[in-house]
Scaffold this motif. Structure first.
Motif, PDB file in Angstrom:
ATOM      1  N   THR A 177      -9.839  -2.000  -8.863  1.00 39.59           N
ATOM      2  CA  THR A 177      -9.650  -0.552  -8.808  1.00 39.59           C
ATOM      3  C   THR A 177      -8.824  -0.238  -7.571  1.00 39.59           C
ATOM      4  O   THR A 177      -8.765  -1.024  -6.629  1.00 39.59           O
ATOM      5  CB  THR A 177     -10.995   0.200  -8.732  1.00 39.59           C
ATOM      6  OG1 THR A 177     -11.731  -0.258  -7.597  1.00 39.59           O
ATOM      7  CG2 THR A 177     -11.811   0.002 -10.002  1.00 39.59           C
ATOM      8  N   GLN A 178      -8.200   0.926  -7.598  1.00 39.09           N
ATOM      9  CA  GLN A 178      -7.380   1.328  -6.463  1.00 39.09           C
ATOM     10  C   GLN A 178      -7.557   2.813  -6.208  1.00 39.09           C
ATOM     11  O   GLN A 178      -7.504   3.621  -7.126  1.00 39.09           O
ATOM     12  CB  GLN A 178      -5.908   1.020  -6.741  1.00 39.09           C
ATOM     13  CG  GLN A 178      -5.002   1.334  -5.567  1.00 39.09           C
ATOM     14  CD  GLN A 178      -3.539   1.086  -5.875  1.00 39.09           C
ATOM     15  OE1 GLN A 178      -3.117   1.139  -7.021  1.00 39.09           O
ATOM     16  NE2 GLN A 178      -2.770   0.803  -4.848  1.00 39.09           N
ATOM     17  N   LYS A 179      -7.762   3.167  -4.951  1.00 39.70           N
ATOM     18  CA  LYS A 179      -7.864   4.559  -4.536  1.00 39.70           C
ATOM     19  C   LYS A 179      -6.533   4.948  -3.893  1.00 39.70           C
ATOM     20  O   LYS A 179      -6.101   4.314  -2.931  1.00 39.70           O
ATOM     21  CB  LYS A 179      -9.011   4.720  -3.544  1.00 39.70           C
ATOM     22  CG  LYS A 179      -9.214   6.146  -3.078  1.00 39.70           C
ATOM     23  CD  LYS A 179     -10.363   6.233  -2.099  1.00 39.70           C
ATOM     24  CE  LYS A 179     -10.506   7.664  -1.615  1.00 39.70           C
ATOM     25  NZ  LYS A 179     -11.491   7.775  -0.545  1.00 39.70           N
ATOM     26  N   ASP A 180      -5.899   5.974  -4.454  1.00 36.38           N
ATOM     27  CA  ASP A 180      -4.582   6.418  -3.983  1.00 36.38           C
ATOM     28  C   ASP A 180      -3.637   5.220  -3.911  1.00 36.38           C
ATOM     29  O   ASP A 180      -3.479   4.516  -4.887  1.00 36.38           O
ATOM     30  CB  ASP A 180      -4.697   7.157  -2.652  1.00 36.38           C
ATOM     31  CG  ASP A 180      -5.570   8.405  -2.763  1.00 36.38           C
ATOM     32  OD1 ASP A 180      -5.458   9.105  -3.799  1.00 36.38           O
ATOM     33  OD2 ASP A 180      -6.357   8.669  -1.840  1.00 36.38           O
ATOM     34  N   PHE A 181      -3.031   4.969  -2.755  1.00 42.35           N
ATOM     35  CA  PHE A 181      -2.131   3.835  -2.611  1.00 42.35           C
ATOM     36  C   PHE A 181      -2.717   2.731  -1.732  1.00 42.35           C
ATOM     37  O   PHE A 181      -2.006   1.844  -1.261  1.00 42.35           O
ATOM     38  CB  PHE A 181      -0.788   4.286  -2.021  1.00 42.35           C
ATOM     39  CG  PHE A 181       0.020   5.167  -2.928  1.00 42.35           C
ATOM     40  CD1 PHE A 181      -0.070   5.056  -4.299  1.00 42.35           C
ATOM     41  CD2 PHE A 181       0.886   6.100  -2.410  1.00 42.35           C
ATOM     42  CE1 PHE A 181       0.685   5.858  -5.140  1.00 42.35           C
ATOM     43  CE2 PHE A 181       1.648   6.916  -3.230  1.00 42.35           C
ATOM     44  CZ  PHE A 181       1.548   6.786  -4.602  1.00 42.35           C
ATOM     45  N   GLU A 182      -4.031   2.761  -1.530  1.00 45.16           N
ATOM     46  CA  GLU A 182      -4.682   1.721  -0.732  1.00 45.16           C
ATOM     47  C   GLU A 182      -4.635   0.384  -1.472  1.00 45.16           C
ATOM     48  O   GLU A 182      -4.363   0.328  -2.669  1.00 45.16           O
ATOM     49  CB  GLU A 182      -6.138   2.103  -0.470  1.00 45.16           C
ATOM     50  CG  GLU A 182      -6.300   3.333   0.394  1.00 45.16           C
ATOM     51  CD  GLU A 182      -7.759   3.738   0.573  1.00 45.16           C
ATOM     52  OE1 GLU A 182      -8.659   2.982   0.167  1.00 45.16           O
ATOM     53  OE2 GLU A 182      -7.981   4.831   1.105  1.00 45.16           O
ATOM     54  N   GLN A 192       0.815  -1.214   0.000  1.00 46.08           N
ATOM     55  CA  GLN A 192       0.000   0.000   0.000  1.00 46.08           C
ATOM     56  C   GLN A 192       0.852   1.269   0.000  1.00 46.08           C
ATOM     57  O   GLN A 192       0.569   2.234   0.702  1.00 46.08           O
ATOM     58  CB  GLN A 192      -0.977  -0.008   1.175  1.00 46.08           C
ATOM     59  CG  GLN A 192      -1.916  -1.201   1.123  1.00 46.08           C
ATOM     60  CD  GLN A 192      -2.913  -1.230   2.243  1.00 46.08           C
ATOM     61  OE1 GLN A 192      -3.593  -0.247   2.495  1.00 46.08           O
ATOM     62  NE2 GLN A 192      -3.020  -2.370   2.915  1.00 46.08           N
ATOM     63  N   ASN A 193       1.919   1.261  -0.800  1.00 49.43           N
ATOM     64  CA  ASN A 193       2.778   2.439  -0.902  1.00 49.43           C
ATOM     65  C   ASN A 193       3.073   2.809  -2.350  1.00 49.43           C
ATOM     66  O   ASN A 193       4.002   3.547  -2.634  1.00 49.43           O
ATOM     67  CB  ASN A 193       4.088   2.228  -0.126  1.00 49.43           C
ATOM     68  CG  ASN A 193       4.905   1.079  -0.676  1.00 49.43           C
ATOM     69  OD1 ASN A 193       4.532   0.434  -1.645  1.00 49.43           O
ATOM     70  ND2 ASN A 193       6.029   0.805  -0.050  1.00 49.43           N
ATOM     71  N   HIS A 194       2.297   2.240  -3.270  1.00 43.92           N
ATOM     72  CA  HIS A 194       2.487   2.512  -4.691  1.00 43.92           C
ATOM     73  C   HIS A 194       1.214   2.135  -5.451  1.00 43.92           C
ATOM     74  O   HIS A 194       0.309   1.523  -4.881  1.00 43.92           O
ATOM     75  CB  HIS A 194       3.679   1.718  -5.239  1.00 43.92           C
ATOM     76  CG  HIS A 194       3.479   0.227  -5.138  1.00 43.92           C
ATOM     77  ND1 HIS A 194       3.723  -0.488  -3.996  1.00 43.92           N
ATOM     78  CD2 HIS A 194       3.047  -0.672  -6.046  1.00 43.92           C
ATOM     79  CE1 HIS A 194       3.445  -1.768  -4.197  1.00 43.92           C
ATOM     80  NE2 HIS A 194       3.030  -1.907  -5.440  1.00 43.92           N
ATOM     81  N   LYS A 195       1.176   2.478  -6.710  1.00 45.03           N
ATOM     82  CA  LYS A 195       0.062   2.045  -7.551  1.00 45.03           C
ATOM     83  C   LYS A 195       0.205   0.544  -7.791  1.00 45.03           C
ATOM     84  O   LYS A 195       1.276   0.059  -8.146  1.00 45.03           O
ATOM     85  CB  LYS A 195       0.054   2.789  -8.895  1.00 45.03           C
ATOM     86  CG  LYS A 195      -0.304   4.258  -8.757  1.00 45.03           C
ATOM     87  CD  LYS A 195      -1.764   4.402  -8.385  1.00 45.03           C
ATOM     88  CE  LYS A 195      -2.180   5.855  -8.337  1.00 45.03           C
ATOM     89  NZ  LYS A 195      -3.532   6.032  -7.840  1.00 45.03           N
TER      90      LYS A 195
END
Length: 64
Positions: free
Chosen positions: A30-35, A14-17
């Motif tokens: 799907t991904q929100k920010d780095f979550e 959870q520190n990158h795309k």
């Protein structure tokens, strides 16, 4: 045998795309920010591409 895709958030940095999001052929991730990514189960075809691609084994395909 039925299978289900799940996310093991403790394995996801959870520190990158998330690169696995782009591997999904039906855009079910799907991904929100780095979550950690989220799974749209209505779109997911249980192909296993994302779980095979994830180097941290955060996306897991399991038998039901």
């Amino acid at each position: 045998m039925e299978k289900k895709l799940s996310i093991k958030k403790e394995n996801c940095p959870q520190n990158h795309k998330c690169p696995a999001v782009n591997v999904c052929p039906v855009n079910a991730l799907t991904q929100k920010d780095f979550e950690a990514p989220e799974i749209n189960y209505e779109k997911c075809i249980i192909c296993g591409k994302c779980s095979n691609f994830c180097p941290k084994k955060a996306l897991i395909l399991t038998n039901l």
